[in-house]
Design an enzyme around this catalytic site. Structure first.
Site, short mmCIF file in Angstrom:
data_model
loop_
_atom_site.label_atom_id
_atom_site.label_comp_id
_atom_site.label_asym_id
_atom_site.label_seq_id
_atom_site.Cartn_x
_atom_site.Cartn_y
_atom_site.Cartn_z
N ASN A 96 44.71 53.36 61.71
CA ASN A 96 44.06 54.11 60.16
C ASN A 96 44.91 53.97 59.01
O ASN A 96 46.31 54.18 59.57
CB ASN A 96 44.63 56.00 61.16
CG ASN A 96 44.15 56.68 59.82
OD1 ASN A 96 44.83 56.28 58.61
ND2 ASN A 96 44.07 57.62 59.95
N ASP A 118 37.49 55.18 49.04
CA ASP A 118 36.55 56.04 48.71
C ASP A 118 36.60 56.82 47.67
O ASP A 118 38.30 57.17 47.83
CB ASP A 118 36.40 56.98 49.56
CG ASP A 118 35.32 57.80 50.24
OD1 ASP A 118 34.63 58.38 49.34
OD2 ASP A 118 35.02 58.18 51.13
N LYS A 122 35.59 65.04 44.89
CA LYS A 122 35.49 66.99 45.12
C LYS A 122 36.97 66.97 44.88
O LYS A 122 37.81 65.84 45.86
CB LYS A 122 34.76 67.42 46.28
CG LYS A 122 33.17 67.22 46.45
CD LYS A 122 32.92 68.06 47.42
CE LYS A 122 31.04 68.10 46.93
NZ LYS A 122 31.06 68.46 48.30
N ASP A 154 35.51 50.50 40.84
CA ASP A 154 34.14 50.50 39.78
C ASP A 154 34.80 52.27 39.34
O ASP A 154 32.89 51.84 38.67
CB ASP A 154 33.14 49.68 40.36
CG ASP A 154 32.45 50.83 41.58
OD1 ASP A 154 33.30 51.48 42.43
OD2 ASP A 154 31.34 51.65 41.28
N THR A 191 35.74 41.60 46.03
CA THR A 191 35.37 41.78 47.25
C THR A 191 33.57 42.06 47.21
O THR A 191 32.89 41.67 46.34
CB THR A 191 35.86 43.41 47.62
OG1 THR A 191 34.70 44.12 46.59
CG2 THR A 191 37.79 44.05 47.25
N GLU A 192 33.29 42.26 48.58
CA GLU A 192 31.62 42.61 48.59
C GLU A 192 31.26 43.50 48.11
O GLU A 192 30.03 43.43 47.49
CB GLU A 192 31.32 42.45 50.23
CG GLU A 192 31.86 42.12 51.61
CD GLU A 192 33.21 41.71 51.26
OE1 GLU A 192 33.06 41.05 52.22
OE2 GLU A 192 33.77 42.58 51.44
N GLU A 194 32.79 44.36 45.13
CA GLU A 194 32.59 44.00 43.78
C GLU A 194 31.72 43.09 43.03
O GLU A 194 30.81 43.16 41.82
CB GLU A 194 34.34 43.05 43.15
CG GLU A 194 34.60 42.69 41.85
CD GLU A 194 35.55 42.36 41.87
OE1 GLU A 194 36.38 41.63 40.93
OE2 GLU A 194 36.60 42.41 42.86
#
Length: 214
Positions: A96, A118, A122, A154, A191-192, A194
């Site tokens: 973690n 992520d 919210k 993004d 990255t994937e 990206e």
């Protein structure tokens, strides 16, 4: 996106202990012993399928890298990529990212990468964002003096939030790009996510920020 459960993932991660660090607490304060050479150490938090971290390790053999990923069903893909690449300066950790202080001491890390984290859009989930002040405190505690965070996303909202968070924390904004792929920045390793987002025409945001030692 829902992850496909891979019940065999845990066993595979344990099988390849030469690539996946099994007991990271044992190296706390002595991470040079985990690699063939004792070199500056960079970590990526949320390494996903490992395209970025293995690409960086290949491009910079004089730096050691660790890709950190919590999801077993994701990090096994990074393991497959690392097995194929067989890079002596790259390892993985299935832990973690909020508990980094358990595994690293002050000065263990030279740079932190946060790529396409992520966004937790919210307001009630603000504390889960990897650029929230409590996470910045953790990064500062394990980085070398005047260590840096390199951040890509993004998500415009997360990027704007992060710039404010960095500034409020007293960090130095060394580099900011509002459209990375149409900038003059050289040496970008994608990255994937990206690749996927940029192929759809999404703008990629990037910044480099530095902690300022008192």
């Amino acid at each position: 996106m829902r992850l496909r459960h891979k019940p065999w993932a845990k066993d595979k991660l344990q099988e390849y202990s030469n690539y996946v660090i099994q007991d990271p607490e044992a190296f706390r304060g002595n991470w040079g012993a985990a690699f063939e050479k004792s070199q500056p150490l960079h970590i990526e938090i949320g390494t996903g399928k490992g395209q970025f971290i293995t690409g960086m390790a290949k491009a910079n053999p004089d730096i050691n890298y660790i890709g950190i990923e919590l999801q077993e069903s994701v990090i096994v893909s990074a393991l497959d990529r690392l097995i194929d690449s067989d890079l002596p300066n790259c390892k993985l950790m299935n832990v973690n990212g909020a508990e980094l202080a358990k595994y690293f001491k002050s000065g263990d890390i030279h740079r932190v990468y946060l790529n396409f984290s992520d966004p937790w859009p919210k307001t009630r989930h603000e504390k889960r964002r990897l650029t929230f002040k409590s996470f910045l405190e953790v990064y500062e505690a394990i980085l070398v003096k005047n260590g840096e965070i390199h951040f890509k996303t993004d998500n415009q909202g997360l990027f704007e939030y992060s710039l404010v968070s960095f500034s409020h924390y007293g960090m130095l904004l060394k580099y900011v790009s509002l459209d990375l792929h149409n900038s003059e920045y050289e040496g970008n390793i994608m990255t994937e996510y990206e690749e996927k987002f940029s192929s759809r025409g999404s703008r990629i945001y990037r910044c480099e920020v530095q902690f300022i030692a008192e």
